[in-house]
Every structure is written in structure tokens, then in C-alpha cells.
Design a protein around this motif. Structure first.
Motif, PDB file in Angstrom:
ATOM      1  N   ALA A 127      37.788   3.404   9.997  1.00 50.66           N
ATOM      2  CA  ALA A 127      38.823   4.339   9.781  1.00 50.66           C
ATOM      3  C   ALA A 127      40.260   3.222   9.979  1.00 50.66           C
ATOM      4  CB  ALA A 127      39.005   5.328  10.628  1.00 50.66           C
ATOM      5  N   ALA A 128      40.158   2.350  10.928  1.00 49.43           N
ATOM      6  CA  ALA A 128      41.376   1.686  11.177  1.00 49.43           C
ATOM      7  C   ALA A 128      41.593   0.616   9.993  1.00 49.43           C
ATOM      8  CB  ALA A 128      41.119   0.730  12.431  1.00 49.43           C
ATOM      9  N   ALA A 129      40.410   0.204   9.306  1.00 53.93           N
ATOM     10  CA  ALA A 129      40.708  -0.555   8.073  1.00 53.93           C
ATOM     11  C   ALA A 129      41.224   0.298   6.876  1.00 53.93           C
ATOM     12  CB  ALA A 129      39.457  -1.381   7.818  1.00 53.93           C
ATOM     13  N   LEU A 130      40.630   1.344   6.762  1.00 55.03           N
ATOM     14  CA  LEU A 130      41.308   2.323   5.710  1.00 55.03           C
ATOM     15  C   LEU A 130      42.633   2.532   5.945  1.00 55.03           C
ATOM     16  CD1 LEU A 130      38.209   4.526   5.163  1.00 55.03           C
ATOM     17  CD2 LEU A 130      38.677   2.821   3.796  1.00 55.03           C
ATOM     18  N   ALA A 131      43.301   2.792   7.280  1.00 53.81           N
ATOM     19  CA  ALA A 131      44.414   3.056   7.438  1.00 53.81           C
ATOM     20  C   ALA A 131      45.574   2.075   6.407  1.00 53.81           C
ATOM     21  CB  ALA A 131      45.032   3.072   8.837  1.00 53.81           C
ATOM     22  N   ARG A 132      45.195   0.903   6.382  1.00 57.51           N
ATOM     23  CA  ARG A 132      45.756  -0.139   5.624  1.00 57.51           C
ATOM     24  C   ARG A 132      45.619  -0.223   4.314  1.00 57.51           C
ATOM     25  NH1 ARG A 132      46.289  -5.275   9.583  1.00 57.51           N
ATOM     26  NH2 ARG A 132      48.321  -5.765   7.902  1.00 57.51           N
ATOM     27  N   ASP A 133      44.641   0.558   3.952  1.00 62.18           N
ATOM     28  CA  ASP A 133      44.168   0.431   2.221  1.00 62.18           C
ATOM     29  C   ASP A 133      44.737   1.841   1.523  1.00 62.18           C
ATOM     30  OD1 ASP A 133      43.071  -0.803   0.149  1.00 62.18           O
ATOM     31  OD2 ASP A 133      41.542   0.625   0.293  1.00 62.18           O
ATOM     32  N   LEU A 134      45.258   2.908   2.514  1.00 59.50           N
ATOM     33  CA  LEU A 134      45.713   3.791   1.655  1.00 59.50           C
ATOM     34  C   LEU A 134      46.971   3.679   1.093  1.00 59.50           C
ATOM     35  CD1 LEU A 134      45.140   7.012   1.858  1.00 59.50           C
ATOM     36  CD2 LEU A 134      46.914   7.275   3.761  1.00 59.50           C
ATOM     37  N   HIS A 135      46.881   4.031  -0.189  1.00 60.74           N
ATOM     38  CA  HIS A 135      47.846   3.778  -1.367  1.00 60.74           C
ATOM     39  C   HIS A 135      48.073   4.938  -2.415  1.00 60.74           C
ATOM     40  CE1 HIS A 135      45.054   2.636  -4.397  1.00 60.74           C
ATOM     41  NE2 HIS A 135      44.148   2.096  -3.315  1.00 60.74           N
ATOM     42  N   GLY A 136      49.167   4.917  -3.006  1.00 64.13           N
ATOM     43  CA  GLY A 136      49.347   5.556  -4.276  1.00 64.13           C
ATOM     44  C   GLY A 136      49.045   5.025  -5.592  1.00 64.13           C
ATOM     45  N   GLU A 137      50.030   5.686  -6.487  1.00 59.11           N
ATOM     46  CA  GLU A 137      49.639   5.017  -7.951  1.00 59.11           C
ATOM     47  C   GLU A 137      51.202   4.895  -8.721  1.00 59.11           C
ATOM     48  OE1 GLU A 137      47.679   8.006  -9.653  1.00 59.11           O
ATOM     49  OE2 GLU A 137      45.579   7.602  -8.627  1.00 59.11           O
ATOM     50  N   SER A 138      51.245   4.118  -9.547  1.00 53.84           N
ATOM     51  CA  SER A 138      52.455   4.048 -10.357  1.00 53.84           C
ATOM     52  C   SER A 138      52.162   3.949 -11.895  1.00 53.84           C
ATOM     53  CB  SER A 138      53.262   2.691  -9.895  1.00 53.84           C
ATOM     54  OG  SER A 138      52.506   1.631 -10.414  1.00 53.84           O
ATOM     55  N   TYR A 139      52.808   4.576 -12.760  1.00 53.31           N
ATOM     56  CA  TYR A 139      52.629   4.546 -14.309  1.00 53.31           C
ATOM     57  C   TYR A 139      54.054   4.317 -14.731  1.00 53.31           C
ATOM     58  CZ  TYR A 139      48.683   7.493 -12.951  1.00 53.31           C
ATOM     59  OH  TYR A 139      47.399   7.933 -12.318  1.00 53.31           O
ATOM     60  N   ASN A 140      54.030   3.106 -15.557  1.00 50.49           N
ATOM     61  CA  ASN A 140      55.217   2.697 -16.209  1.00 50.49           C
ATOM     62  C   ASN A 140      54.819   2.651 -17.717  1.00 50.49           C
ATOM     63  OD1 ASN A 140      53.324   0.683 -16.427  1.00 50.49           O
ATOM     64  ND2 ASN A 140      54.657  -1.249 -16.174  1.00 50.49           N
ATOM     65  N   THR A 141      53.908   3.635 -18.149  1.00 52.02           N
ATOM     66  CA  THR A 141      53.423   3.619 -19.389  1.00 52.02           C
ATOM     67  C   THR A 141      54.078   5.146 -20.186  1.00 52.02           C
ATOM     68  OG1 THR A 141      51.370   4.785 -18.566  1.00 52.02           O
ATOM     69  CG2 THR A 141      51.480   2.265 -19.256  1.00 52.02           C
ATOM     70  N   LEU A 142      55.075   5.705 -19.634  1.00 57.38           N
ATOM     71  CA  LEU A 142      55.309   7.110 -19.832  1.00 57.38           C
ATOM     72  C   LEU A 142      56.673   7.089 -20.678  1.00 57.38           C
ATOM     73  CD1 LEU A 142      54.983   8.605 -16.459  1.00 57.38           C
ATOM     74  CD2 LEU A 142      53.446   8.493 -18.015  1.00 57.38           C
ATOM     75  N   GLY A 143      56.947   5.805 -21.347  1.00 59.91           N
ATOM     76  CA  GLY A 143      58.137   5.784 -22.289  1.00 59.91           C
ATOM     77  C   GLY A 143      59.144   5.064 -21.422  1.00 59.91           C
ATOM     78  N   ASP A 144      59.909   4.375 -22.220  1.00 59.68           N
ATOM     79  CA  ASP A 144      61.205   3.415 -21.606  1.00 59.68           C
ATOM     80  C   ASP A 144      62.069   4.263 -20.719  1.00 59.68           C
ATOM     81  OD1 ASP A 144      60.155   1.595 -23.384  1.00 59.68           O
ATOM     82  OD2 ASP A 144      61.862   1.672 -24.682  1.00 59.68           O
ATOM     83  N   GLY A 145      62.169   5.678 -20.832  1.00 61.88           N
ATOM     84  CA  GLY A 145      63.218   6.201 -19.796  1.00 61.88           C
ATOM     85  C   GLY A 145      62.271   6.817 -18.632  1.00 61.88           C
ATOM     86  N   THR A 146      61.173   6.573 -18.428  1.00 60.23           N
ATOM     87  CA  THR A 146      60.347   7.413 -17.432  1.00 60.23           C
ATOM     88  C   THR A 146      59.445   6.205 -16.469  1.00 60.23           C
ATOM     89  OG1 THR A 146      60.331   9.217 -18.630  1.00 60.23           O
ATOM     90  CG2 THR A 146      58.798   9.236 -16.924  1.00 60.23           C
ATOM     91  N   LEU A 147      59.708   6.480 -15.344  1.00 61.71           N
ATOM     92  CA  LEU A 147      58.757   5.884 -14.585  1.00 61.71           C
ATOM     93  C   LEU A 147      58.108   6.903 -13.435  1.00 61.71           C
ATOM     94  CD1 LEU A 147      57.424   3.352 -13.100  1.00 61.71           C
ATOM     95  CD2 LEU A 147      59.320   3.084 -11.522  1.00 61.71           C
ATOM     96  N   GLY A 148      56.822   6.922 -13.384  1.00 64.98           N
ATOM     97  CA  GLY A 148      55.989   7.701 -12.258  1.00 64.98           C
ATOM     98  C   GLY A 148      55.474   7.338 -11.296  1.00 64.98           C
ATOM     99  N   VAL A 149      55.688   7.661 -10.076  1.00 62.51           N
ATOM    100  CA  VAL A 149      54.990   7.193  -8.980  1.00 62.51           C
ATOM    101  C   VAL A 149      54.368   8.565  -7.954  1.00 62.51           C
ATOM    102  CG1 VAL A 149      55.371   6.070  -6.637  1.00 62.51           C
ATOM    103  CG2 VAL A 149      56.761   5.481  -8.668  1.00 62.51           C
ATOM    104  N   VAL A 150      53.224   8.129  -7.890  1.00 59.26           N
ATOM    105  CA  VAL A 150      52.281   9.205  -7.304  1.00 59.26           C
ATOM    106  C   VAL A 150      51.940   8.633  -5.650  1.00 59.26           C
ATOM    107  CG1 VAL A 150      50.175  10.413  -6.993  1.00 59.26           C
ATOM    108  CG2 VAL A 150      51.237   9.742  -9.196  1.00 59.26           C
ATOM    109  N   LEU A 151      52.738   9.418  -4.694  1.00 55.15           N
ATOM    110  CA  LEU A 151      52.504   8.995  -3.201  1.00 55.15           C
ATOM    111  C   LEU A 151      51.394   9.690  -2.570  1.00 55.15           C
ATOM    112  CD1 LEU A 151      56.290   9.236  -2.243  1.00 55.15           C
ATOM    113  CD2 LEU A 151      55.277   7.499  -3.113  1.00 55.15           C
ATOM    114  N   ARG A 152      50.813   9.198  -1.624  1.00 54.98           N
ATOM    115  CA  ARG A 152      49.823   9.817  -0.857  1.00 54.98           C
ATOM    116  C   ARG A 152      50.534   9.977   0.512  1.00 54.98           C
ATOM    117  NH1 ARG A 152      45.169  11.523  -1.639  1.00 54.98           N
ATOM    118  NH2 ARG A 152      44.116  10.896  -3.870  1.00 54.98           N
ATOM    119  N   GLU A 153      50.756  11.255   0.985  1.00 52.00           N
ATOM    120  CA  GLU A 153      51.475  11.382   2.247  1.00 52.00           C
ATOM    121  C   GLU A 153      50.439  12.263   2.962  1.00 52.00           C
ATOM    122  OE1 GLU A 153      55.912  11.930   0.706  1.00 52.00           O
ATOM    123  OE2 GLU A 153      54.881  13.806   1.277  1.00 52.00           O
ATOM    124  N   ALA A 154      50.566  12.034   4.515  1.00 43.15           N
ATOM    125  CA  ALA A 154      49.792  12.869   5.650  1.00 43.15           C
ATOM    126  C   ALA A 154      50.134  14.413   5.461  1.00 43.15           C
ATOM    127  CB  ALA A 154      50.200  12.498   6.896  1.00 43.15           C
TER     128      ALA A 154
END
Length: 506
Positions: A127-154
């Protein structure tokens, strides 16, 4: 083989008194403490605080404050991971103390519990190792005017409710992953075996966990658990126990639509074909049925044998069962310890007598054992069981093995799936086409092939149907204690929606 309980095993052991941990303070309850009589020795070994609704509410308030304003969710993953690693080292250092508590309070063989504590240390480090690997996602393929970021929050405040049969191991399958995600928690162990969980509170304090992040409230489900599963300040409930109580937990949580993770009962089959390695299987059958005195949701309590080998297999399983050592939980040679309470012993005996009355044959055991102290059940094999019998469909939670037969693969799969549970299963055949056919068609969260009840921190654990919801362990375990949040970012000017189309074109 049975061995008398050593009446002097606990003669020098005074009952140990435990407190509750609420908001970083060790406190006593207002009611008389709960005295735990060791099921294998018949003497009081522990006294736990009888927590009240008010105690549970104080613990939830502390966890809420620690999440909303405290440092834990705001620490870096590296900092949280470091504290979990230190906790793992401290668990290892106090392993014998923890093993002793689980052995005497739950009647578990001491050698088995030592293995469980070692497994818990590995889970905390994973579990200690997984704590450092927890991450979200990003999408820069949604058009020139849009950036999408997906967060993972407790997700927030988590209520963790654990059972009596694996007191330390099961809290280790939940708590470190919740902490790795940045959650704060209220933990309620079973009132029958709370000691090792309370010691874990001491360990986490020493490891540097901030106050209020882990609160431990001992007491009954009716008094403490009901508050923990229904309180509006709790964001998630993680429960392990019976399917009946799991349904009640889910109903309580539904009042505020909490996220729920449930690891519940099982009625797990081992399906055996004529070409199987029968020497390996016989050992696995005895282990799967009698491990932890059968008080195990993963117990291999149903043997589904090909008709051509059934008579021989039953004789061989009975012969090996005769050698299983039942006795004093503190004897390192003991393989099957005590039954958790006298009432549960009566329940197990009722299933056996009911099956015998319904036409099943008691091929081995079938009786409670008088070992001088405590309550014990002989390892039991019931042959000629039919799929409609309660002993073949319901969770006995004792060292009782039901034997059913089949002639075709389709028939074996039908028998295996014809229960309300779907936690685990096993299949034995040298033909891997057969193993994979069973593995894909049996509705269970884990299917072992030519082995039984193996496990690793990396492998998800959980069930289908009424065996529960969600999965523990595995690389996604931390994610279960998170919410996803989408950040949709627009770059540059935005076209006005209200402007008429003709004006836009002009």
C-alpha cells in the motif's frame, strides 16, 4: 488427531485492558467493559471498552476535522508512504504480541496467525508503494481550445468495520489503502477480537500518523457500527462480515448514498476431474476445509467430485483428516483451533445434524470435541450431499466439508453456480482447457487452478453475487478510496451562446 488444551497456557496471563483511540487520545467508555473469554482456554483474556453512539460520533467528528483541515490529505504521497512503511516495520517488530492476541481472542492457531501477521506487513508495504503511484489523467486531444485533466482525490472519511475471524489481516486489507489515498478513518473491530486492532493504533501513533486520521472505537455493531454506516459525515463504508449484516450495512449507507465496499460470505467449490493430481488435491481439500477451523469466507467447503472418483477421494480425505491436529491455539503444532463462541458451535452442529437427517452420510467427524477447556469441533466430512440441502447452499463457517458429485462439465458448473455466493472456487485437472472452461464460467471473484487459497498483495480479492461489492488488494486498491474530478479548461475567448447566428457570421 486431537490434543488436550493446556490448562496452564494462560495461568500467568492477566486480562489485558484496552482503551479506544479518538482524536489522538486514548479514552475509556462510560459503560462496563466487554470481557473476552478465550474460546480455546475458557478464561478472560481481554477487556474492551463498550463504545457508545456518542463515542462513534466523536470519532467521526475527529476524522471529519482531520480530513477537512488536517495535514494528512495535504501531505505528499512520499510523506504518506514513508509513514506507512514505518508502520509496517513496527508491525513486524511487534508481530509476536499481535499473533498472541489474535490466537487467544479468536481461538486461531498461533502458527497460522504468525503467517497472517507477516502477510499483513507485506500488504502495508505494498500500500505504501501504491500511495506514490496514485495519479489521474490528462486529455490534450479535445481541440485547440480545451484541456481536460482528471484528478483522483481522497474520498474523505471512511468507516472500516472488520470481523472476528481474521482480526489483524483484514484491517490490513483496508486501512493502509485508505490511508495511502489520503483518507481519514474510523475503525471498529469485532467486539470478540479487538486487541490487535487497538495495538495497531499504538503502532500508527509511533509511526507519526497525525491525530484524528485513524480513530478506533470498540463495541457492538448495534451501538457503534450502526452510527458508522449511517452518519452523514461518513463518505464511504468498507465492511467485511456476514452477508446478512452486509445487507443491513448497505441499507444504512443508502440513506446518504455513501460509497460501499463489501466483502461478505462464500460457499466455495472445488471441482475435481478424474485426471487431476489427486495427491495435491487431497492436501488442498483438507487445508481448504479446515484452515482457521473453517471460519473463513474463502473456505473450500464444497467438494464437487466427478462421480468416478468420489468414493476413493472421500476415503483419502477422511484418512488425512484423521491426522489433522486439533487443540490448544497456543501450541505451535496445532492446525485447527477453537470455535469462536459456544453459540456458533451449536449452529455448526445444527447444520451437521440437519444434513444427516436429510440423507447425507457423516464420513468423518461430526461431533463437538471435549478437550478440557474451550469449544472445539472435529473436522467433518459429509458425503452424499445434494445441491438442495442447506449445508450445500449456506455458509456453515465451521470445519465442515460437503461432498457432491457430477458427471459432465456442464453439470459441475451448474452445481458450482447454484448458490447465492460467488467469492472463490477451485478446479483440478491436468487439462488446461478444462481449467479455463471452469475458470471462465464459474461466477466467482477468484478461481484457483490446481491449487487452493493462494494469494498475494498484488491480486484483487472480492466476490460476485451476494459475496459482496468491490475489490480489495491489487494495484487498484487505493483507487477504491478516491473520487474522480474532471477539470475542463478552456483556452482563449469563448463564443457567446446568446449571440444570434447572423451576428456571428457578420
Amino acid at each position: 488427531m486431537t490434543v488436550l488444551v493446556n490448562p496452564k497456557a494462560l495461568v500467568d496471563h492477566a486480562p489485558r485492558d484496552f482503551k479506544m483511540l479518538i482524536d489522538g487520545r486514548w479514552s475509556e467508555g462510560t459503560a462496563d467493559p466487554i470481557e473476552r473469554v478465550a474460546p480455546g482456554h475458557g478464561v478472560v483474556v481481554s477487556r474492551f471498552q463498550a463504545g457508545t453512539r456518542a463515542d462513534a460520533e466523536r470519532a467521526i467528528a475527529a476524522a471529519r476535522k482531520a480530513f477537512d483541515t488536517g495535514p494528512w490529505p495535504r501531505m505528499t504521497a512520499s510523506e504518506r508512504s514513508g509513514i506507512l512503511l514505518k508502520a509496517a516495520d513496527l508491525i513486524a517488530a511487534r508481530a509476536e504480541e499481535l499473533a498472541f492476541l489474535d490466537a487467544v481472542e479468536a481461538g486461531k492457531p498461533i502458527s497460522q496467525v504468525r503467517g497472517e501477521i507477516a502477510g499483513s506487513v507485506d500488504i502495508w508495504r505494498y500500500a505504501a508503494a501504491l500511495a506514490r503511484d496514485l495519479h489521474g489523467e490528462s486529455y490534450n486531444t479535445l481541440g485547440d481550445g480545451t484541456l481536460g485533466v482528471v484528478l483522483r482525490e481522497a474520498i474523505g472519511v471512511v468507516s472500516i468495520i472488520t470481523p472476528w475471524n481474521f482480526p489483524f489481516l483484514i484491517v490490513g486489507q483496508k486501512l493502509p489503502f485508505a490511508l495511502a489515498a489520503g483518507c481519514t478513518t474510523v475503525v471498529k473491530p469485532s467486539e470478540l477480537s479487538s486487541g490487535s486492532t487497538v495495538v495497531l493504533g499504538e503502532i500508527l501513533e509511533e509511526a507519526g500518523l497525525p491525530k484524528g486520521v485513524v480513530n478506533i472505537v470498540t463495541g457492538t455493531g448495534a451501538e457503534v457500527g450502526a452510527v458508522m454506516t449511517s452518519h452523514p459525515d461518513v463518505d464511504m463504508v468498507s465492511f467485511t462480515g456476514s452477508t446478512g449484516v452486509g445487507k443491513l450495512t448497505m441499507a444504512n449507507a443508502a440513506q446518504t448514498l455513501k460509497k460501499v465496499s463489501l466483502e461478505l460470505g462464500g460457499k466455495n467449490p472445488q471441482i475435481v476431474f478424474p485426471d487431476a493430481d489427486l495427491d495435491g488435491f487431497i492436501d488442498a481439500a483438507v487445508f481448504g476445509a479446515y484452515f482457521n477451523a473453517g471460519e473463513c469466507c474463502n473456505a473450500g467447503s464444497r467438494l464437487i467430485l466427478h462421480k468416478s472418483i468420489a468414493e476413493d477421494v472421500v476415503k483419502r480425505v477422511a484418512a488425512l483428516s484423521e491426522k489433522v491436529r486439533v487443540g490448544d491455539p497456543l501450541d505451535p503444532q496445532t492446525q485447527v483451533g477453537a470455535i469462536i463462541t459456544p453459540q456458533h458451535l451449536e449452529k455448526i452442529a445444527g447444520y451437521i445434524s440437519g444434513a444427516a437427517d436429510g440423507g447425507a452420510d457423516v464420513a468423518h467427524g461430526g461431533k463437538a470435541l471435549d478437550l478440557g477447556r474451550g469449544q472445539f469441533m472435529a473436522p467433518t466430512i459429509l458425503a452424499n450431499v445434494t445441491p438442495d440441502m442447506p449445508v450445500a447452499r449456506e455458509e456453515v463457517f465451521g470445519p465442515v466439508l460437503s461432498v457432491l458429485t457430477f458427471e459432465t462439465t456442464a453439470q459441475a458448473i451448474e452445481i458450482a453456480n447454484a448458490v447465492d455466493y460467488g467469492l472463490s472456487a477451485g478446479v483440478w485437472s491436468k487439462d488446461f482447457d478444462t481449467c479455463l472452461t471452469i475458470g471462465r464460467q464459474v461466477r466467482a471473484g477468484t478461481v484457483w487452478m490446481n491449487t487452493f487459497m493462494d494469494g498475494a498483495s498484488e491480486l484483487p480479492f472480492g466476490g460476485y453475487k451476494q459475496s459482496g461489492l468491490g475489490r480489495e488488494l491489487g494495484r487498484h486498491a487505493v483507487e477504491d478510496y478516491t473520487e474522480t474530478k474532471t477539470l475542463n479548461m478552456h483556452i482563449g475567448g469563448r463564443t457567446n451562446w446568446w449571440m444570434p447566428q447572423t451576428e456571428k457570421l457578420a
